[in-house]
Motif scaffolding. Structure first.
Motif, PDB file in Angstrom:
ATOM      1  N   VAL A 194       1.099  -1.221  -0.335  1.00 26.79           N
ATOM      2  CA  VAL A 194      -0.335  -0.523   0.271  1.00 26.79           C
ATOM      3  C   VAL A 194       0.710   1.472   0.121  1.00 26.79           C
ATOM      4  O   VAL A 194       1.832   1.640   0.642  1.00 26.79           O
ATOM      5  CB  VAL A 194      -0.787  -0.026   1.127  1.00 26.79           C
ATOM      6  CG1 VAL A 194      -1.697  -1.412   1.310  1.00 26.79           C
ATOM      7  CG2 VAL A 194      -0.124   0.021   2.862  1.00 26.79           C
ATOM      8  N   ASP A 195       0.119   2.637   0.103  1.00 25.12           N
ATOM      9  CA  ASP A 195       1.291   3.405  -0.355  1.00 25.12           C
ATOM     10  C   ASP A 195       0.964   4.173   1.002  1.00 25.12           C
ATOM     11  O   ASP A 195       1.236   5.506   1.421  1.00 25.12           O
ATOM     12  CB  ASP A 195       0.406   4.868  -1.808  1.00 25.12           C
ATOM     13  CG  ASP A 195       1.346   4.397  -3.101  1.00 25.12           C
ATOM     14  OD1 ASP A 195       1.774   3.871  -2.799  1.00 25.12           O
ATOM     15  OD2 ASP A 195      -0.462   3.667  -4.087  1.00 25.12           O
TER      16      ASP A 195
ATOM     17  N   PHE B 243     -15.055   0.571   2.669  1.00 25.89           N
ATOM     18  CA  PHE B 243     -13.986   0.030   0.787  1.00 25.89           C
ATOM     19  C   PHE B 243     -14.356   0.983   0.520  1.00 25.89           C
ATOM     20  O   PHE B 243     -15.220   0.687  -0.077  1.00 25.89           O
ATOM     21  CB  PHE B 243     -14.077  -1.858   0.514  1.00 25.89           C
ATOM     22  CG  PHE B 243     -13.607  -2.489   1.674  1.00 25.89           C
ATOM     23  CD1 PHE B 243     -12.432  -2.855   1.616  1.00 25.89           C
ATOM     24  CD2 PHE B 243     -15.138  -3.015   2.200  1.00 25.89           C
ATOM     25  CE1 PHE B 243     -12.168  -4.190   2.426  1.00 25.89           C
ATOM     26  CE2 PHE B 243     -14.899  -4.080   3.104  1.00 25.89           C
ATOM     27  CZ  PHE B 243     -12.699  -4.307   3.579  1.00 25.89           C
ATOM     28  N   GLN B 244     -13.528   1.802  -0.196  1.00 26.65           N
ATOM     29  CA  GLN B 244     -13.798   2.650  -1.681  1.00 26.65           C
ATOM     30  C   GLN B 244     -12.447   2.342  -2.619  1.00 26.65           C
ATOM     31  O   GLN B 244     -11.211   2.769  -2.441  1.00 26.65           O
ATOM     32  CB  GLN B 244     -13.641   4.213  -0.685  1.00 26.65           C
ATOM     33  CG  GLN B 244     -13.882   5.149  -1.593  1.00 26.65           C
ATOM     34  CD  GLN B 244     -13.815   6.732  -1.180  1.00 26.65           C
ATOM     35  OE1 GLN B 244     -14.134   6.754  -0.066  1.00 26.65           O
ATOM     36  NE2 GLN B 244     -13.844   7.611  -2.188  1.00 26.65           N
ATOM     37  N   PRO B 245     -12.770   2.743  -3.865  1.00 24.60           N
ATOM     38  CA  PRO B 245     -12.105   1.633  -4.871  1.00 24.60           C
ATOM     39  C   PRO B 245     -11.221   3.228  -5.188  1.00 24.60           C
ATOM     40  O   PRO B 245     -10.767   2.973  -5.962  1.00 24.60           O
ATOM     41  CB  PRO B 245     -13.349   0.557  -5.549  1.00 24.60           C
ATOM     42  CG  PRO B 245     -14.387   1.302  -5.630  1.00 24.60           C
ATOM     43  CD  PRO B 245     -14.355   1.821  -4.159  1.00 24.60           C
ATOM     44  N   ASP B 246     -12.402   4.145  -5.230  1.00 23.53           N
ATOM     45  CA  ASP B 246     -12.093   5.500  -6.365  1.00 23.53           C
ATOM     46  C   ASP B 246     -12.519   6.486  -5.189  1.00 23.53           C
ATOM     47  O   ASP B 246     -13.921   6.825  -5.350  1.00 23.53           O
ATOM     48  CB  ASP B 246     -11.847   5.217  -7.853  1.00 23.53           C
ATOM     49  CG  ASP B 246     -11.207   6.382  -8.164  1.00 23.53           C
ATOM     50  OD1 ASP B 246     -10.372   6.897  -7.573  1.00 23.53           O
ATOM     51  OD2 ASP B 246     -11.067   6.685 -10.095  1.00 23.53           O
ATOM     52  N   GLY B 247     -11.663   7.673  -5.849  1.00 26.50           N
ATOM     53  CA  GLY B 247     -11.985   9.199  -4.791  1.00 26.50           C
ATOM     54  C   GLY B 247     -10.569   9.657  -4.613  1.00 26.50           C
ATOM     55  O   GLY B 247     -10.125   9.531  -4.370  1.00 26.50           O
TER      56      GLY B 247
ATOM     57  N   ALA C 189      -6.394   3.712  -8.722  1.00 24.38           N
ATOM     58  CA  ALA C 189      -7.989   3.266  -7.640  1.00 24.38           C
ATOM     59  C   ALA C 189      -7.706   2.492  -7.430  1.00 24.38           C
ATOM     60  O   ALA C 189      -6.796   1.208  -8.872  1.00 24.38           O
ATOM     61  CB  ALA C 189      -8.966   3.972  -9.179  1.00 24.38           C
ATOM     62  N   HIS C 190      -8.497   1.098  -7.089  1.00 24.50           N
ATOM     63  CA  HIS C 190      -8.147   0.115  -6.778  1.00 24.50           C
ATOM     64  C   HIS C 190      -8.987  -1.432  -5.898  1.00 24.50           C
ATOM     65  O   HIS C 190     -10.287  -0.321  -5.361  1.00 24.50           O
ATOM     66  CB  HIS C 190      -7.314  -0.037  -5.483  1.00 24.50           C
ATOM     67  CG  HIS C 190      -6.244  -1.489  -4.503  1.00 24.50           C
ATOM     68  ND1 HIS C 190      -6.005  -2.343  -5.838  1.00 24.50           N
ATOM     69  CD2 HIS C 190      -7.492  -1.846  -3.720  1.00 24.50           C
ATOM     70  CE1 HIS C 190      -6.060  -3.405  -5.109  1.00 24.50           C
ATOM     71  NE2 HIS C 190      -6.502  -3.404  -3.971  1.00 24.50           N
TER      72      HIS C 190
ATOM     73  N   LEU D 121      -8.937   3.565  -0.630  1.00 25.59           N
ATOM     74  CA  LEU D 121      -9.161   3.068   0.572  1.00 25.59           C
ATOM     75  C   LEU D 121     -10.001   1.702   1.457  1.00 25.59           C
ATOM     76  O   LEU D 121     -11.003   1.870   1.294  1.00 25.59           O
ATOM     77  CB  LEU D 121      -9.194   4.993   1.895  1.00 25.59           C
ATOM     78  CG  LEU D 121      -8.893   4.482   2.807  1.00 25.59           C
ATOM     79  CD1 LEU D 121      -7.652   4.919   3.284  1.00 25.59           C
ATOM     80  CD2 LEU D 121     -10.002   5.430   4.143  1.00 25.59           C
ATOM     81  N   ALA D 122      -9.205   1.435   1.999  1.00 25.38           N
ATOM     82  CA  ALA D 122     -10.160   0.341   3.244  1.00 25.38           C
ATOM     83  C   ALA D 122     -10.172   1.083   4.965  1.00 25.38           C
ATOM     84  O   ALA D 122      -8.609   0.713   4.862  1.00 25.38           O
ATOM     85  CB  ALA D 122      -9.030  -0.753   3.066  1.00 25.38           C
ATOM     86  N   ALA D 123     -10.521   0.751   5.522  1.00 22.05           N
ATOM     87  CA  ALA D 123     -11.090   0.885   6.071  1.00 22.05           C
ATOM     88  C   ALA D 123     -11.765  -0.454   7.211  1.00 22.05           C
ATOM     89  O   ALA D 123     -12.855  -0.260   7.184  1.00 22.05           O
ATOM     90  CB  ALA D 123     -11.624   2.681   6.691  1.00 22.05           C
TER      91      ALA D 123
END
Length: 703
Positions: free
Chosen positions: A201-202, A258-262, A301-302, A280-282
């Motif tokens: 991850v970044d 879980f947000q794939p893009d934004g 995007a992921h 982002l995954a929280a």
């Protein structure tokens, strides 16, 4: 056994467009026949595999002529491009006859039944350099029928599972490392390293509740981290209950995000790193006594696939349980250590001609209080009393008995400091305590001495305790010597014994070292060997400085100890020393203030310039560490004698800190242990009642 070739390490052929090769290949000379006459189903199958990004191959006809795509060509390695259009038996040679290779293709072709292989390892050349690495694949084999329904070939699709396999393996590593994590700091280090390596991850954040808010520690891609940084306490920051924060939302609601893009962190971003996060995954971290969250983010995007989410769920559960265990340990450890150290002297006497230092390290079970103790105090007649004792046991009861013995010893010594009188009074106390508790197993040993500060005469007696070590500097430039003091061994306290004294004289430069049996006792080793190692370490010390001797003593005997370790050292100085102390505020300008103050003071004392430069550099690094990681003001103390410069940096931070039996892992941030070890003659760390102290010693070259 794999149906794909195992490579021998030969570099892969340059990337070639298989579609272009298929168009120009002389298929008329093979069982496939001229490309213009191919069956429509076969043609469609070839078109699909050539366009596919996953490894696919068609084994056509009774001789299994191969047609494959670029991804499969990478698996073939140096067999490509010659393998295109050739029968499988010719391409793989003897390997084709091996179980699970050509036999799988032939069985599917003959029976018409599809077959899914279990995961196998294949050597694959990666990158432009053709570096070979082991990759995991799961392969499916299914028949290809022509337009009339006849079986004409076998289509193999290879799905690479290397990343999933490695993540599952890393989950096992995470479990093992979390099992060894004692504190929240330990958990944070393990979790951040796991996220960065396993998920690549970044951006990663680990947070736990801290009163009404949360505290968190972050890792981002590209950070400059060295071995020393990994061993220092993480840099914790605080965040309030901001509902716009995905971390806070996951922690409070217990629901993952879980947000794939934004722009998931746009509203709460504190720097450019957070503003650049797009996916982002929280994951919530929730137990009966802990609320927290773990977030992982990417700058691109992921898509969070189901398998990846399942892995994150499992990792979050492991992390939450480990964090709860660590929090319980810290609470219990803090109580035990507060009890332990509140019974030890917070400050030792500061004398003109004598220097005193002590050190206490908890045993392997850092969660328990112990019975070791030390003390040094001035008597009413101007002499100095020194004592080191050990109450058997590693529990609150042992610590309580220790506190009673130490308090009684002070009272007895201030009335009549004679060693025989003091030990007789302590013997009665221990006997009374045993009778009162109806426990005859109270076992207490003590070595006690009275030092005449005028002439250096020391009178010492032992109640079942190991004898002290006396170190004397070499004469006429010769090596230093050390030996055990010949004090008569008396009975432990509580047995009604009699104690005899021994006397010796500490000349200028001499040192005396008192120690508990945890210093020299090791399993499966005779006590005599441990004593010999300690004496040898004292003789080999660069100087007789008491802080240096205490540090050396705790590491003199190889192997781990299950007992607590206590040492007390006193040195008779060759000449009066000069000292100064500065309280450094927890501000960014703190290290620069220390450098200016120390430079002026050392030049005023005419310290050689090479020593000044090295000392200022080391002190600046240690001060920066104290301000960053303890979050409290630091106290810098410098002490200059004719033969050495001693510098100590103390903090009062206790958050998340655990002192184990070996506390030699502190280092200066960024530059690592090499800086301190390279520029100083000795260094170490000392736990104190309300924090820790890091010190170093530099010898002054003769003028």
């Amino acid at each position: 056994m794999t149906t794909l070739p195992n490579q021998t390490g030969a570099p892969a052929a340059p990337a070639v467009d298989c579609a272009a090769r298929v168009r120009v290949h002389p298929w008329a000379a093979t069982s496939l026949g001229s490309a213009e006459a191919w069956d429509p189903v076969v043609r469609a199958t070839v078109d699909v595999l050539l366009a596919s990004p996953v490894p696919m191959a068609l084994a056509y006809g009774d001789d299994h002529v191969l047609v494959y795509n670029d991804a499969y060509a990478e698996l073939l390695g140096d067999r490509h491009p010659a393998a295109l259009g050739r029968p499988g038996a010719e391409v793989f040679g003897e390997q084709w006859q091996a179980p699970g290779v050509g036999g799988v293709i032939e069985d599917v072709y003959r029976t018409g039944q599809p077959f899914l292989e279990a995961e196998t390892q294949v050597a694959v050349a990666r990158g432009s350099a053709g570096q070979v690495e082991q990759a995991s694949f799961t392969r499916g084999h299914s028949v290809v029928r022509d337009a009339h329904g006849a079986v004409v070939g076998v289509l193999t699709v290879a799905a690479e599972t290397t990343q999933v396999t490695r993540r599952l393996q890393s989950l096992g590593d995470l479990t093992a490392k979390l099992a060894a994590a004692l504190t929240i700091d330990d958990v944070a280090r393990v979790v951040l390293a796991y996220a960065m390596t396993s998920f690549d991850v970044d951006h990663c954040v680990f947070a736990v509740d801290d009163g009404p808010a949360f505290r968190y520690v972050r890792r981002i891609r590209g950070e400059m981290m060295d071995e020393a940084d990994e061993r220092l306490p993480p840099l914790w920051k605080r965040i309030g209950n901001d509902p716009a924060s995905p971390l806070v939302a996951a922690a409070q609601t217990g629901r993952p995000l879980f947000q794939p893009d934004g722009s998931p962190l746009a509203k709460i971003a504190t720097d450019r790193h957070e503003r650049r996060i797009r996916a982002l995954a929280a994951m919530p971290l929730r137990t009966a006594s802990l609320v927290g969250a773990l977030t992982m983010g990417y700058r691109t995007a992921h898509t969070w696939l189901p398998a990846e989410r399942a892995l994150l769920y499992a990792a979050a559960e492991l992390v939450a349980q480990a964090a709860e265990r660590a929090r319980r340990f810290e609470a219990q450890h803090g109580t035990a250590q507060l009890l332990q150290r509140s019974m030890l002297p917070e400050h030792l006497p500061e004398l003109e001609r004598f220097r005193i230092a002590a050190r206490y390290d908890v045993g392997v079970d850092g969660n328990a209080a112990g019975g070791d103790f030390y003390d040094a105090f001035e008597l009413t007649d101007g002499r100095l009393a020194i004592v080191l004792g050990d109450v058997a046991g590693h529990d609150v009861r042992a610590a309580a008995v220790m506190g009673q013995v130490r308090a009684a010893l002070r009272a007895l010594a201030l009335t009549d400091p004679a060693p025989g009188t003091v030990l007789t009074g302590l013997d009665r106390l221990v006997t009374s305590l045993g009778a009162e508790s109806r426990n005859e197993e109270i076992f207490v040993t003590v070595v006690y001495g009275v030092l005449d500060l005028a002439d250096g005469t020391l009178t010492v007696a032992s109640a079942g305790h190991p004898p002290p070590v006396v170190r004397r500097p070499g004469t006429d430039g010769g090596p230093a010597t050390a030996e055990l003091v010949g004090v008569p061994p008396g009975a432990p306290l509580g047995l009604g014994g009699q104690w005899h004294t021994a006397s010796l004289r500490l000349e200028p430069g001499d040192s005396i070292l008192l120690f508990s049996d945890g210093v020299v006792e090791r399993r499966h080793r005779p006590l005599s060997e441990g004593l010999a190692d300690l004496v040898a370490a004292a003789a080999a010390a660069n100087s007789g400085d008491p802080r240096n001797l205490c540090s050396l003593a705790t590491a003199a005997v190889a192997g781990r100890t299950d007992d607590d370790v206590a040492v007390l050292a006193v040195e008779r100085a060759v000449a009066l020393s000069r000292s100064a102390t500065m309280l450094v505020p927890a501000e960014p300008t703190g290290p620069s203030r220390v450098r200016q103050w120390m430079s002026a003071r050392l030049r005023e004392w005419a310290v050689p310039e090479p020593v000044i430069g090295a000392a200022i550099l080391c002190t600046s690094e240690l001060t920066t560490n104290a301000l960053l990681h303890a979050g409290t003001p630091a106290q810098v103390h410098i002490d200059l004698s004719a033969e050495r410069l001693l510098v100590s940096v103390a903090d009062t931070g206790t958050r998340g800190s655990v002192t184990r039996a070996r506390t030699d892992t502190l280092s200066s941030r960024g530059r690592g242990l090499g800086l301190i070890e390279e520029l100083t003659d000795a260094w170490g760390t000392d736990p104190t009642v309300r924090g820790s102290t890091v010190w170093f010693e530099m010898l002054i070259p003769p003028r």
